[in-house]
Write a protein that holds these residues in place. Structure first.
Motif, PDB file in Angstrom:
ATOM      1  N   VAL A 124       0.829  -1.218   0.000  1.00  0.00           N
ATOM      2  CA  VAL A 124       0.000   0.000   0.000  1.00  0.00           C
ATOM      3  C   VAL A 124       0.863   1.268   0.000  1.00  0.00           C
ATOM      4  N   ALA A 125       2.179   1.090  -0.165  1.00  0.00           N
ATOM      5  CA  ALA A 125       3.089   2.236  -0.015  1.00  0.00           C
ATOM      6  C   ALA A 125       2.864   3.311  -1.075  1.00  0.00           C
ATOM      7  N   ASP A 126       2.225   2.944  -2.218  1.00  0.00           N
ATOM      8  CA  ASP A 126       1.947   3.954  -3.249  1.00  0.00           C
ATOM      9  C   ASP A 126       0.484   4.386  -3.243  1.00  0.00           C
ATOM     10  N   ASN A 127      -0.236   3.979  -2.201  1.00  0.00           N
ATOM     11  CA  ASN A 127      -1.628   4.461  -2.041  1.00  0.00           C
ATOM     12  C   ASN A 127      -1.636   5.714  -1.160  1.00  0.00           C
ATOM     13  N   LEU A 128      -2.684   6.527  -1.346  1.00  0.00           N
ATOM     14  CA  LEU A 128      -2.798   7.745  -0.527  1.00  0.00           C
ATOM     15  C   LEU A 128      -2.981   7.380   0.948  1.00  0.00           C
ATOM     16  N   ILE A 129      -2.330   8.143   1.829  1.00  0.00           N
ATOM     17  CA  ILE A 129      -2.432   7.876   3.269  1.00  0.00           C
ATOM     18  C   ILE A 129      -3.880   8.048   3.759  1.00  0.00           C
ATOM     19  N   SER A 130      -4.661   8.871   3.042  1.00  0.00           N
ATOM     20  CA  SER A 130      -6.075   9.055   3.429  1.00  0.00           C
ATOM     21  C   SER A 130      -6.834   7.725   3.410  1.00  0.00           C
ATOM     22  N   THR A 131      -6.322   6.737   2.658  1.00  0.00           N
ATOM     23  CA  THR A 131      -7.021   5.442   2.584  1.00  0.00           C
ATOM     24  C   THR A 131      -6.526   4.468   3.654  1.00  0.00           C
ATOM     25  N   TYR A 132      -5.554   4.900   4.489  1.00  0.00           N
ATOM     26  CA  TYR A 132      -4.979   3.997   5.499  1.00  0.00           C
ATOM     27  C   TYR A 132      -5.869   3.930   6.741  1.00  0.00           C
ATOM     28  N   SER A 133      -5.804   2.791   7.447  1.00  0.00           N
ATOM     29  CA  SER A 133      -6.459   2.666   8.755  1.00  0.00           C
ATOM     30  C   SER A 133      -5.615   3.410   9.805  1.00  0.00           C
ATOM     31  N   HIS A 134      -6.154   3.530  11.035  1.00  0.00           N
ATOM     32  CA  HIS A 134      -5.401   4.204  12.107  1.00  0.00           C
ATOM     33  C   HIS A 134      -4.057   3.504  12.348  1.00  0.00           C
ATOM     34  N   GLY A 135      -4.104   2.155  12.418  1.00  0.00           N
ATOM     35  CA  GLY A 135      -2.868   1.396  12.670  1.00  0.00           C
ATOM     36  C   GLY A 135      -1.850   1.600  11.555  1.00  0.00           C
ATOM     37  N   MET A 136      -2.333   1.633  10.307  1.00  0.00           N
ATOM     38  CA  MET A 136      -1.415   1.843   9.167  1.00  0.00           C
ATOM     39  C   MET A 136      -0.792   3.247   9.235  1.00  0.00           C
ATOM     40  N   LYS A 137      -1.622   4.226   9.636  1.00  0.00           N
ATOM     41  CA  LYS A 137      -1.079   5.595   9.781  1.00  0.00           C
ATOM     42  C   LYS A 137      -0.018   5.649  10.878  1.00  0.00           C
ATOM     43  N   GLN A 138      -0.288   4.909  11.985  1.00  0.00           N
ATOM     44  CA  GLN A 138       0.712   4.840  13.064  1.00  0.00           C
ATOM     45  C   GLN A 138       2.034   4.302  12.518  1.00  0.00           C
ATOM     46  N   LYS A 139       1.935   3.240  11.716  1.00  0.00           N
ATOM     47  CA  LYS A 139       3.141   2.565  11.245  1.00  0.00           C
ATOM     48  C   LYS A 139       3.912   3.437  10.261  1.00  0.00           C
ATOM     49  N   ILE A 140       3.215   4.085   9.317  1.00  0.00           N
ATOM     50  CA  ILE A 140       3.935   4.934   8.346  1.00  0.00           C
ATOM     51  C   ILE A 140       4.495   6.164   9.082  1.00  0.00           C
ATOM     52  N   GLY A 141       3.736   6.639  10.090  1.00  0.00           N
ATOM     53  CA  GLY A 141       4.222   7.773  10.895  1.00  0.00           C
ATOM     54  C   GLY A 141       5.505   7.409  11.623  1.00  0.00           C
ATOM     55  N   LEU A 142       5.535   6.194  12.163  1.00  0.00           N
ATOM     56  CA  LEU A 142       6.743   5.747  12.872  1.00  0.00           C
ATOM     57  C   LEU A 142       7.926   5.642  11.911  1.00  0.00           C
ATOM     58  N   ILE A 143       7.701   5.035  10.742  1.00  0.00           N
ATOM     59  CA  ILE A 143       8.813   4.913   9.780  1.00  0.00           C
ATOM     60  C   ILE A 143       9.321   6.319   9.410  1.00  0.00           C
ATOM     61  N   GLY A 144       8.381   7.250   9.259  1.00  0.00           N
ATOM     62  CA  GLY A 144       8.764   8.633   8.945  1.00  0.00           C
ATOM     63  C   GLY A 144       9.652   9.253  10.013  1.00  0.00           C
ATOM     64  N   GLN A 145       9.516   8.790  11.245  1.00  0.00           N
ATOM     65  CA  GLN A 145      10.327   9.322  12.350  1.00  0.00           C
ATOM     66  C   GLN A 145      11.663   8.591  12.491  1.00  0.00           C
ATOM     67  N   LEU A 146      11.848   7.521  11.714  1.00  0.00           N
ATOM     68  CA  LEU A 146      13.101   6.763  11.816  1.00  0.00           C
ATOM     69  C   LEU A 146      14.091   7.121  10.706  1.00  0.00           C
ATOM     70  N   ILE A 147      13.586   7.763   9.643  1.00  0.00           N
ATOM     71  CA  ILE A 147      14.383   8.032   8.435  1.00  0.00           C
ATOM     72  C   ILE A 147      15.669   8.800   8.753  1.00  0.00           C
ATOM     73  N   HIS A 148      15.582   9.762   9.694  1.00  0.00           N
ATOM     74  CA  HIS A 148      16.765  10.598   9.973  1.00  0.00           C
ATOM     75  C   HIS A 148      17.626  10.011  11.100  1.00  0.00           C
ATOM     76  N   GLU A 149      17.357   8.751  11.440  1.00  0.00           N
ATOM     77  CA  GLU A 149      18.134   8.030  12.448  1.00  0.00           C
ATOM     78  C   GLU A 149      18.302   8.826  13.744  1.00  0.00           C
ATOM     79  N   PRO A 150      17.183   9.089  14.435  1.00  0.00           N
ATOM     80  CA  PRO A 150      17.258   9.871  15.684  1.00  0.00           C
ATOM     81  C   PRO A 150      18.016   9.108  16.772  1.00  0.00           C
ATOM     82  N   GLN A 151      18.627   9.856  17.679  1.00  0.00           N
ATOM     83  CA  GLN A 151      19.304   9.215  18.818  1.00  0.00           C
ATOM     84  C   GLN A 151      18.347   9.015  19.986  1.00  0.00           C
ATOM     85  N   VAL A 152      17.246   9.770  19.941  1.00  0.00           N
ATOM     86  CA  VAL A 152      16.235   9.665  20.995  1.00  0.00           C
ATOM     87  C   VAL A 152      14.866   9.593  20.314  1.00  0.00           C
ATOM     88  N   LEU A 153      14.073   8.597  20.694  1.00  0.00           N
ATOM     89  CA  LEU A 153      12.778   8.406  20.055  1.00  0.00           C
ATOM     90  C   LEU A 153      11.700   8.380  21.138  1.00  0.00           C
TER      91      LEU A 153
END
Ligand SMILES: Nc1ncnc2c1ncn2[C@@H]1O[C@H](COP(=O)(O)OP(=O)(O)OP(=O)(O)O)[C@@H](O)[C@H]1O
Length: 244
Positions: A124-153
């Motif tokens: 579903v990575a090429d589908n609009l986020i508006s079509t995602y469930s709450h859990g799917m939004k949580q997961k893509i949101g989390l991946i979005g927060q990992l991209i810059h390799e934070p030291q504190v999460l």
């Protein structure tokens, strides 16, 4: 490392957070617990620079958040309980946007595709986020927060809305990050999850930290073999009865 000293937040007459101090170590998974209204989200919003403390100091990986906010925020990842994602982007576009936002050299990188796969989002990575469930939004949101390799999460209620497989994937991903030295704070009401996942927990009640330590340390301190749920209820109910 995440360091806080004497944090306080007042909303008018209401003191939401009162003299909160702690040090979280590199590689530590810390569970932030407390009844509704205890002050967890307010504390987290101060720790990530979204809310200015009335008083107190915060350091993120050695950088003073209040004096050098941009540098400190580069070292931070934050997933709120309602994920901040952009409905009009697709999952992959959102990840590219986050890479751009954090000025990540080389863009999204191969890790993102791996995380998409781990969290069952590849199809579903090429589908609009508006079509995602709450859990799917949580997961893509989390991946979005990992991209810059934070030291504190910092993750506010990250397991809410996740199916059992995704919850296990989340635990594995967070353990992997801790193994690489990332400091992770999660707030949760799921005490069994906290007991299973976290190296230490902090229990907050009415704006104050009433206990902090590993479950074994808390059991020793309070002379009990109770599980975390019983300890939590005892400590927060005791505070209500003004016995602690
Ligand atoms: N913007 C605000 N203005 C006034 N009071 C606020 C504001 N934000 C939070 N509070 C109050 O501060 C206290 C702590 O709220 P907070 O959301 O931090 O609790 P919490 O521990 O995250 O609760 P929950 O587990 O229910 O999410 C509550 O009494 C809340 O009503």
């Amino acid at each position: 490392m995440l360091w806080a000293r004497g944090l306080r937040k007042e909303f008018g007459d209401k003191v939401a957070v009162d003299d909160v101090s702690f040090t979280l170590n590199p590689g530590e998974l810390f569970g932030f617990l407390g009844p509704n209204g205890a002050g967890k989200t307010t504390t987290i919003r101060m720790l990530v620079g979204l809310l200015r403390p009335t008083r107190g100091e915060i350091q993120v990986a050695g950088v003073d958040l209040l004096r050098q906010p941009v540098e400190a925020k580069r070292k931070l990842g934050y997933l709120p309980d309602k994920p901040m994602v952009h409905d009009k982007l697709t999952g992959r576009e959102f990840l590219r946007f986050m890479a751009h936002l954090y000025d990540v050299r080389g863009g999204v990188g191969p890790n993102a595709e791996e995380w998409l796969q781990q969290f069952d989002l590849t199809d579903v990575a090429d589908n609009l986020i508006s079509t995602y469930s709450h859990g799917m939004k949580q997961k893509i949101g989390l991946i979005g927060q990992l991209i810059h390799e934070p030291q504190v999460l910092l993750l506010d209620e990250p397991t809410v809305g996740l199916d059992p497989k995704s919850a296990r994937t989340l635990r594995n991903v967070l353990n992997g990050l801790c193994d690489r030295g990332v400091t992770v704070l999660i707030s949760t009401h799921q005490l069994q999850t906290a007991e299973l996942m976290c190296h230490r927990v902090g229990i907050m009640d009415r704006g104050k930290i009433v206990a902090i330590g590993s479950v074994a340390e808390l059991q020793a301190r309070y002379h009990t073999e109770s599980n975390l749920e019983d300890l939590f209820l005892r400590l927060t109910e005791a505070a209500e009865d003004h016995h602690v």
